[in-house]
Design a protein around this motif. Structure first.
Motif, PDB file in Angstrom:
ATOM      1  N   GLY A   1      94.892  54.296  64.080  1.00  0.00           N
ATOM      2  CA  GLY A   1      96.318  54.156  63.838  1.00  0.00           C
ATOM      3  C   GLY A   1      96.712  54.478  62.414  1.00  0.00           C
ATOM      4  O   GLY A   1      95.903  54.927  61.595  1.00  0.00           O
ATOM      5  N   ASP A   2      97.996  54.237  62.130  1.00  0.00           N
ATOM      6  CA  ASP A   2      98.574  54.448  60.803  1.00  0.00           C
ATOM      7  C   ASP A   2      98.453  53.143  60.028  1.00  0.00           C
ATOM      8  O   ASP A   2      99.151  52.168  60.317  1.00  0.00           O
ATOM      9  N   PHE A   3      97.562  53.094  59.032  1.00  0.00           N
ATOM     10  CA  PHE A   3      97.331  51.886  58.254  1.00  0.00           C
ATOM     11  C   PHE A   3      98.140  51.865  56.961  1.00  0.00           C
ATOM     12  O   PHE A   3      98.098  50.875  56.231  1.00  0.00           O
TER      13      PHE A   3
ATOM     14  N   SER B   1      81.589  50.703  53.585  1.00  0.00           N
ATOM     15  CA  SER B   1      82.580  51.005  54.618  1.00  0.00           C
ATOM     16  C   SER B   1      83.207  52.379  54.454  1.00  0.00           C
ATOM     17  O   SER B   1      83.846  52.872  55.381  1.00  0.00           O
ATOM     18  N   VAL B   2      83.065  52.990  53.284  1.00  0.00           N
ATOM     19  CA  VAL B   2      83.631  54.317  53.035  1.00  0.00           C
ATOM     20  C   VAL B   2      82.540  55.220  52.491  1.00  0.00           C
ATOM     21  O   VAL B   2      81.489  54.763  52.049  1.00  0.00           O
ATOM     22  N   SER B   3      82.831  56.533  52.507  1.00  0.00           N
ATOM     23  CA  SER B   3      81.879  57.504  51.977  1.00  0.00           C
ATOM     24  C   SER B   3      82.574  58.359  50.915  1.00  0.00           C
ATOM     25  O   SER B   3      83.670  58.029  50.452  1.00  0.00           O
ATOM     26  N   TYR B   4      81.952  59.477  50.571  1.00  0.00           N
ATOM     27  CA  TYR B   4      82.387  60.254  49.413  1.00  0.00           C
ATOM     28  C   TYR B   4      83.401  61.348  49.749  1.00  0.00           C
ATOM     29  O   TYR B   4      83.743  62.145  48.885  1.00  0.00           O
ATOM     30  N   HIS B   5      83.875  61.427  50.983  1.00  0.00           N
ATOM     31  CA  HIS B   5      84.712  62.554  51.383  1.00  0.00           C
ATOM     32  C   HIS B   5      86.137  62.124  51.718  1.00  0.00           C
ATOM     33  O   HIS B   5      86.755  62.649  52.647  1.00  0.00           O
ATOM     34  N   GLY B   6      86.663  61.159  50.958  1.00  0.00           N
ATOM     35  CA  GLY B   6      88.048  60.754  51.139  1.00  0.00           C
ATOM     36  C   GLY B   6      88.996  61.687  50.402  1.00  0.00           C
ATOM     37  O   GLY B   6      88.591  62.648  49.740  1.00  0.00           O
ATOM     38  N   LEU B   7      90.283  61.381  50.493  1.00  0.00           N
ATOM     39  CA  LEU B   7      91.312  62.214  49.863  1.00  0.00           C
ATOM     40  C   LEU B   7      92.116  61.375  48.888  1.00  0.00           C
ATOM     41  O   LEU B   7      92.585  60.285  49.223  1.00  0.00           O
TER      42      LEU B   7
ATOM     43  N   HIS C   1      84.108  43.012  55.446  1.00  0.00           N
ATOM     44  CA  HIS C   1      83.853  41.693  56.018  1.00  0.00           C
ATOM     45  C   HIS C   1      83.554  41.770  57.510  1.00  0.00           C
ATOM     46  O   HIS C   1      82.846  40.910  58.049  1.00  0.00           O
ATOM     47  N   ASN C   2      84.079  42.780  58.205  1.00  0.00           N
ATOM     48  CA  ASN C   2      83.897  42.892  59.650  1.00  0.00           C
ATOM     49  C   ASN C   2      82.885  43.973  60.037  1.00  0.00           C
ATOM     50  O   ASN C   2      82.793  44.335  61.213  1.00  0.00           O
ATOM     51  N   LYS C   3      82.148  44.506  59.053  1.00  0.00           N
ATOM     52  CA  LYS C   3      81.103  45.509  59.297  1.00  0.00           C
ATOM     53  C   LYS C   3      81.670  46.735  60.013  1.00  0.00           C
ATOM     54  O   LYS C   3      81.140  47.198  61.024  1.00  0.00           O
ATOM     55  N   LEU C   4      82.772  47.262  59.483  1.00  0.00           N
ATOM     56  CA  LEU C   4      83.423  48.438  60.046  1.00  0.00           C
ATOM     57  C   LEU C   4      83.290  49.613  59.084  1.00  0.00           C
ATOM     58  O   LEU C   4      83.031  49.429  57.890  1.00  0.00           O
ATOM     59  N   TYR C   5      83.493  50.819  59.612  1.00  0.00           N
ATOM     60  CA  TYR C   5      83.370  52.037  58.818  1.00  0.00           C
ATOM     61  C   TYR C   5      84.627  52.884  58.999  1.00  0.00           C
ATOM     62  O   TYR C   5      85.066  53.116  60.135  1.00  0.00           O
ATOM     63  N   ILE C   6      85.196  53.336  57.880  1.00  0.00           N
ATOM     64  CA  ILE C   6      86.360  54.221  57.916  1.00  0.00           C
ATOM     65  C   ILE C   6      85.817  55.640  58.060  1.00  0.00           C
ATOM     66  O   ILE C   6      85.408  56.277  57.088  1.00  0.00           O
ATOM     67  N   MET C   7      85.803  56.147  59.280  1.00  0.00           N
ATOM     68  CA  MET C   7      85.045  57.346  59.603  1.00  0.00           C
ATOM     69  C   MET C   7      85.653  58.616  59.017  1.00  0.00           C
ATOM     70  O   MET C   7      84.952  59.622  58.891  1.00  0.00           O
ATOM     71  N   ASN C   8      86.934  58.623  58.655  1.00  0.00           N
ATOM     72  CA  ASN C   8      87.526  59.826  58.056  1.00  0.00           C
ATOM     73  C   ASN C   8      86.808  60.235  56.782  1.00  0.00           C
ATOM     74  O   ASN C   8      86.782  61.417  56.430  1.00  0.00           O
ATOM     75  N   THR C   9      86.219  59.278  56.073  1.00  0.00           N
ATOM     76  CA  THR C   9      85.605  59.559  54.780  1.00  0.00           C
ATOM     77  C   THR C   9      84.139  59.960  54.888  1.00  0.00           C
ATOM     78  O   THR C   9      83.505  60.207  53.857  1.00  0.00           O
TER      79      THR C   9
ATOM     80  N   ASN D   1      99.178  62.693  51.991  1.00  0.00           N
ATOM     81  CA  ASN D   1      98.178  61.635  51.878  1.00  0.00           C
ATOM     82  C   ASN D   1      97.449  61.456  53.205  1.00  0.00           C
ATOM     83  O   ASN D   1      97.941  61.859  54.264  1.00  0.00           O
ATOM     84  N   ALA D   2      96.294  60.817  53.110  1.00  0.00           N
ATOM     85  CA  ALA D   2      95.522  60.440  54.302  1.00  0.00           C
ATOM     86  C   ALA D   2      95.695  58.945  54.518  1.00  0.00           C
ATOM     87  O   ALA D   2      95.115  58.130  53.801  1.00  0.00           O
ATOM     88  N   ILE D   3      96.536  58.581  55.491  1.00  0.00           N
ATOM     89  CA  ILE D   3      96.814  57.165  55.757  1.00  0.00           C
ATOM     90  C   ILE D   3      96.538  56.799  57.216  1.00  0.00           C
ATOM     91  O   ILE D   3      96.658  55.633  57.586  1.00  0.00           O
ATOM     92  N   ASP D   4      96.192  57.774  58.051  1.00  0.00           N
ATOM     93  CA  ASP D   4      95.832  57.510  59.448  1.00  0.00           C
ATOM     94  C   ASP D   4      94.311  57.593  59.566  1.00  0.00           C
ATOM     95  O   ASP D   4      93.713  58.621  59.215  1.00  0.00           O
ATOM     96  N   PHE D   5      93.705  56.528  60.070  1.00  0.00           N
ATOM     97  CA  PHE D   5      92.244  56.455  60.063  1.00  0.00           C
ATOM     98  C   PHE D   5      91.705  56.092  61.439  1.00  0.00           C
ATOM     99  O   PHE D   5      92.391  55.471  62.261  1.00  0.00           O
ATOM    100  N   ILE D   6      90.455  56.479  61.636  1.00  0.00           N
ATOM    101  CA  ILE D   6      89.670  56.056  62.792  1.00  0.00           C
ATOM    102  C   ILE D   6      88.553  55.171  62.250  1.00  0.00           C
ATOM    103  O   ILE D   6      87.698  55.630  61.493  1.00  0.00           O
ATOM    104  N   ILE D   7      88.577  53.898  62.627  1.00  0.00           N
ATOM    105  CA  ILE D   7      87.642  52.899  62.108  1.00  0.00           C
ATOM    106  C   ILE D   7      86.784  52.400  63.261  1.00  0.00           C
ATOM    107  O   ILE D   7      87.296  52.082  64.340  1.00  0.00           O
ATOM    108  N   SER D   8      85.482  52.327  63.025  1.00  0.00           N
ATOM    109  CA  SER D   8      84.559  51.920  64.084  1.00  0.00           C
ATOM    110  C   SER D   8      83.438  51.082  63.498  1.00  0.00           C
ATOM    111  O   SER D   8      83.128  51.175  62.305  1.00  0.00           O
ATOM    112  N   ASN D   9      82.829  50.264  64.348  1.00  0.00           N
ATOM    113  CA  ASN D   9      81.669  49.482  63.924  1.00  0.00           C
ATOM    114  C   ASN D   9      80.356  50.201  64.220  1.00  0.00           C
ATOM    115  O   ASN D   9      79.285  49.694  63.891  1.00  0.00           O
TER     116      ASN D   9
END
Length: 325
Positions: A4-6, A20-26, A42-50, A71-79
């Motif tokens: 969704g749009d966070f 939770s994030v990697s080196y390829h964000g914007l 805290h919830n062991k999730l990963y912001i997969m866009n990055t 900007n990049a504000i819509d993300f797909i987050i998964s555990n």
């Protein structure tokens, strides 16, 4: 999986402690981005866009009405980042919105997932065997059917009696605290700061990862000590510790940082041999007998013929044991 749009800019990874994030964000990170990353951590999730390398034109998901700000504000987050093979932004569709479509490529082994769902897990008993009779007596003594006329009243009566017995004979398992109080206080202080360009804010960005790593090392050290004292196996040690699976860098006797994998293992072997050799001669090891980074809590190997129990497999396979320090 959260999609969704966070309305948050997370940017790229700023420290190794940010899993939770990697080196390829914007772009850069804002306050809502810090909040989102803390939530994911805290919830062991990963912001997969990055996690996937793309051109900047393939990263932004929202544009301003004048098309000058993107900007990049819509993300797909998964555990589970192992099942997501790619995340991309589609610009071939005109949907009449200032947002672009974000697509994830997911690969799931259906047979394996179905098997894991069907297999029964070996759950431990809620009540200790010696407390089973007391548990039943507690439920029976708290049941009262005299003033129960409807099915809802009977349900509430049974529920209350069961909860009372559970609280008395089934103590809750204390969840391990991954962040100490000082780290949480620093993170709250950083969230409450309005000006992100001050020296204090930059200092907090450096101090928080240091506190996380320090607390993690203390937890792992304590777990390793408990495993050695209880003479447990290496499998228990690997399952109980957390963090990196291998030592990434180490300091030698001269204070130089060594990052090459083979040289790191060579230094560890050299330091452990000196450590055990000093103990076999009955003298205490000195700070020069092993390099910085070698474990201080390992039980020394007893020389042949000495009294006491012989060295077990945990001490003999000392390299595997120190891998998780």
């Amino acid at each position: 999986m959260l999609i969704g749009d966070f309305n948050a800019k997370v940017g790229s990874k700023q420290d190794e402690a940010e899993t939770s994030v990697s080196y390829h964000g914007l772009g850069s990170r804002n306050e809502r981005g810090d909040t989102l990353i803390d939530f994911a951590h805290h919830n062991k999730l990963y912001i997969m866009n990055t996690f996937f390398k793309k051109r900047n034109s393939k990263k932004w998901t929202w544009t301003s009405p004048d098309s000058k700000t993107k900007n990049a504000i819509d993300f797909i987050i998964s555990n589970r980042k192992d099942v997501i093979k790619d995340v991309s932004v589609l610009n071939r569709f005109s949907i009449g919105s200032d947002h672009r479509i974000v697509r994830a490529e997911i690969k799931i082994n259906i047979k394996k997932e179905r098997t894991n769902m069907i297999l029964k897990k070996n759950h431990k008993e809620w009540v200790a065997p010696e407390n089973k009779d007391s548990y039943k007596e507690c439920i029976a003594s708290n049941l009262n059917y005299e003033n129960t006329n409807t099915i809802d009243e009977i349900y509430e009566n049974i529920k209350g009696a069961t909860q009372t017995a559970i609280e008395k004979f089934c103590p809750k398992k204390v969840k391990e605290q991954k962040l100490n109080q000082r780290t949480e206080l620093l993170m709250k202080q950083r969230r409450d700061m309005e000006d992100k360009s001050t020296q204090e804010y930059r200092t907090l960005n450096r101090e928080i990862p240091k506190e996380i790593r320090k607390h993690r090392r203390q937890q792992n050290t304590e777990k390793i000590r408990n495993v050695i004292e209880k003479n447990q196996s290496l499998k228990v040690l690997r399952n109980s510790t957390m963090g990196r699976k291998e030592i990434q860098k180490i300091k030698d006797m001269h204070g130089n940082i060594v990052t090459h994998k083979q040289e790191t293992y060579t230094l560890l072997n050299f330091s452990i041999k000196n450590f055990t050799h000093q103990n076999s001669r009955g003298s205490e090891p000195t700070s020069e007998s092993y390099c910085r980074g070698a474990p201080r809590i390992l039980r020394p190997v007893r020389p042949p013929g000495s009294p006491g129990p012989s060295a077990g497999p945990d001490v003999q396979q000392i390299r595997d044991l120190v891998v998780r320090v």
